[in-house]
Scaffold this active site. Structure first.
Site, PDB file in Angstrom:
ATOM      1  N   GLN A  52      -2.458 -12.009   8.403  1.00 49.12           N
ATOM      2  CA  GLN A  52      -2.722 -11.756   6.979  1.00 49.12           C
ATOM      3  C   GLN A  52      -2.090 -12.852   6.121  1.00 49.12           C
ATOM      4  O   GLN A  52      -2.678 -13.299   5.131  1.00 49.12           O
ATOM      5  CB  GLN A  52      -2.171 -10.381   6.575  1.00 49.12           C
ATOM      6  N   VAL A  86      11.225  -7.074   9.389  1.00 51.41           N
ATOM      7  CA  VAL A  86      12.444  -6.257   9.462  1.00 51.41           C
ATOM      8  C   VAL A  86      12.246  -5.240  10.582  1.00 51.41           C
ATOM      9  O   VAL A  86      11.189  -4.613  10.682  1.00 51.41           O
ATOM     10  CB  VAL A  86      12.713  -5.551   8.111  1.00 51.41           C
ATOM     11  N   SER A 125       7.015  -0.410   9.916  1.00 43.65           N
ATOM     12  CA  SER A 125       5.625  -0.309   9.486  1.00 43.65           C
ATOM     13  C   SER A 125       5.402   1.091   8.938  1.00 43.65           C
ATOM     14  O   SER A 125       5.972   2.064   9.453  1.00 43.65           O
ATOM     15  CB  SER A 125       4.702  -0.536  10.690  1.00 43.65           C
ATOM     16  N   SER A 126       4.574   1.177   7.919  1.00 48.53           N
ATOM     17  CA  SER A 126       4.273   2.497   7.354  1.00 48.53           C
ATOM     18  C   SER A 126       3.619   3.384   8.406  1.00 48.53           C
ATOM     19  O   SER A 126       3.765   4.607   8.381  1.00 48.53           O
ATOM     20  CB  SER A 126       3.337   2.346   6.155  1.00 48.53           C
ATOM     21  N   ARG A 127       2.903   2.767   9.336  1.00 45.90           N
ATOM     22  CA  ARG A 127       2.210   3.546  10.370  1.00 45.90           C
ATOM     23  C   ARG A 127       3.175   4.196  11.374  1.00 45.90           C
ATOM     24  O   ARG A 127       2.798   5.125  12.072  1.00 45.90           O
ATOM     25  CB  ARG A 127       1.215   2.672  11.130  1.00 45.90           C
ATOM     26  N   MET A 141       0.852  -1.196   0.000  1.00 44.18           N
ATOM     27  CA  MET A 141       0.000   0.000   0.000  1.00 44.18           C
ATOM     28  C   MET A 141       0.891   1.250   0.000  1.00 44.18           C
ATOM     29  O   MET A 141       0.447   2.335   0.391  1.00 44.18           O
ATOM     30  CB  MET A 141      -0.933  -0.017   1.206  1.00 44.18           C
ATOM     31  N   GLY A 200      11.452  -2.879   5.068  1.00 44.64           N
ATOM     32  CA  GLY A 200      10.746  -4.172   5.100  1.00 44.64           C
ATOM     33  C   GLY A 200      10.216  -4.522   3.711  1.00 44.64           C
ATOM     34  O   GLY A 200      10.373  -5.647   3.229  1.00 44.64           O
ATOM     35  N   HIS A 201       9.588  -3.536   3.054  1.00 43.11           N
ATOM     36  CA  HIS A 201       9.083  -3.776   1.694  1.00 43.11           C
ATOM     37  C   HIS A 201      10.238  -4.078   0.736  1.00 43.11           C
ATOM     38  O   HIS A 201      10.135  -4.957  -0.122  1.00 43.11           O
ATOM     39  CB  HIS A 201       8.345  -2.539   1.163  1.00 43.11           C
ATOM     40  N   HIS A 227       9.148   1.079   3.103  1.00 44.34           N
ATOM     41  CA  HIS A 227      10.291   1.111   4.026  1.00 44.34           C
ATOM     42  C   HIS A 227      11.169  -0.097   3.733  1.00 44.34           C
ATOM     43  O   HIS A 227      10.866  -0.895   2.815  1.00 44.34           O
ATOM     44  CB  HIS A 227       9.811   1.146   5.480  1.00 44.34           C
TER      45      HIS A 227
END
Ligand code: PAF
Length: 278
Positions: free
Chosen positions: A152, A175, A184-186, A28, A34-35, A32
């Site tokens: 998920q 990560v 996390s993006s959050r 989404m 992790g992605h 970061h």
């Protein structure tokens, strides 16, 4: 990196890719490390890697969360180019949901009744809808998902199993920042003070692992950590539970491999994390 905004353009391009294996990393955005690790994994294991960036409204049960979800598309494109992603799918809502590709639905009864399920009504249904459409458009051989969203991953595995998609799901380790906070993006929405406190989440998970290694009963570990969270005024507990790594069922025998899963609110932001205990 190729960029596709139109579903039909991607489908046409994909039709001509008949040799080599295709990897897929759905996201989404607000990317970061992790992605990027997922993209690197896909590059290692397949010949051509697609990434998608689409903030899927159907999986947000909280309108405020959807509105505030970070959107950093220019930076995301730069990051994807830095790891040599081959193609980016960047569709609008209409391109995903009104391009003639129908979504699949699956029986989520059990997974929807535990942990994130009751806390985020409609969330997993929304995830299944968008991922099934993206799978049909991109038709990957392998799809890469971060284990930070542990439940998920189980939902996606169910989707592939129930609908018999010829896709291998590759779960990839969480990560972490140097201080242990799961990426996390959050996290970007945390105030500087809250960001300093956030690594405590990982400390609770580590403590649970230590207690498990010292042979404390599961129930006692859960009670101890829940009490600690409740005593920390910075956090509001949503859940802390230890469950079976394989299918998130209850732990009833010492043969099962446990995973501790946590969801808390910090500074009004909901953060989740997990750690396998054995
Ligand atoms: O994990 C995410 O970022 C999303 O849930 C996903 C898998 C991209 C579906 O929108």
């Amino acid at each position: 990196m190729l960029i596709f905004e139109k579903t039909n353009d991607l489908i046409q391009f994909r039709k001509n890719q008949q040799s080599g294996t295709i990897g897929f990393v759905p996201t989404m955005g607000a990317l970061h490390q992790g992605h990027l690790k997922l993209v690197r994994q896909s590059k290692k294991q397949t010949h051509f890697t697609y990434v998608s960036i689409f903030v899927n409204p159907l999986q947000f049960n909280d309108k405020n969360d959807l509105e505030k979800y970070p959107r950093t598309i220019d930076k995301d494109i730069q990051l994807l180019e830095s790891v040599d992603a081959d193609a980016l799918f960047l569709p609008s809502f209409e391109e995903v949901y009104q391009s003639g590709i129908t979504y699949d639905e699956i029986d989520l009864t059990y997974l929807n009744s535990i942990l994130e399920g009751p806390k985020r009504p409609g969330h997993f249904e929304g995830v299944v809808k968008v991922v099934s459409i993206l799978f049909k458009i991109i038709q990957p051989h392998k799809a890469f998902f971060g284990l930070k969203d542990f439940q998920q991953v189980k939902v996606i595995e169910q989707l592939v199993k129930q609908k018999q998609y010829p896709i291998e799901i590759i779960p990839c380790p969480t990560v972490r920042e140097k201080d242990g906070l799961a990426m996390s993006s959050r996290n970007t929405r945390l105030s500087p003070e809250a960001r300093q406190k956030a690594p405590q989440i990982y400390q609770w998970l580590l403590k649970a692992k230590k207690l498990y290694e010292q042979n404390y009963p599961i129930q006692e570990i859960e009670n101890t950590i829940i009490q600690e969270i409740q005593q920390d005024k910075n956090f509001t507990l949503d859940y802390f539970e230890i469950r079976d790594t394989k299918d998130l069922s209850q732990i009833t025998s010492p043969q099962q491999k446990p995973v501790a899963l946590i969801a808390v609110f910090l500074n009004g932001i909901r953060l989740i994390d997990n750690l396998e205990l054995a």
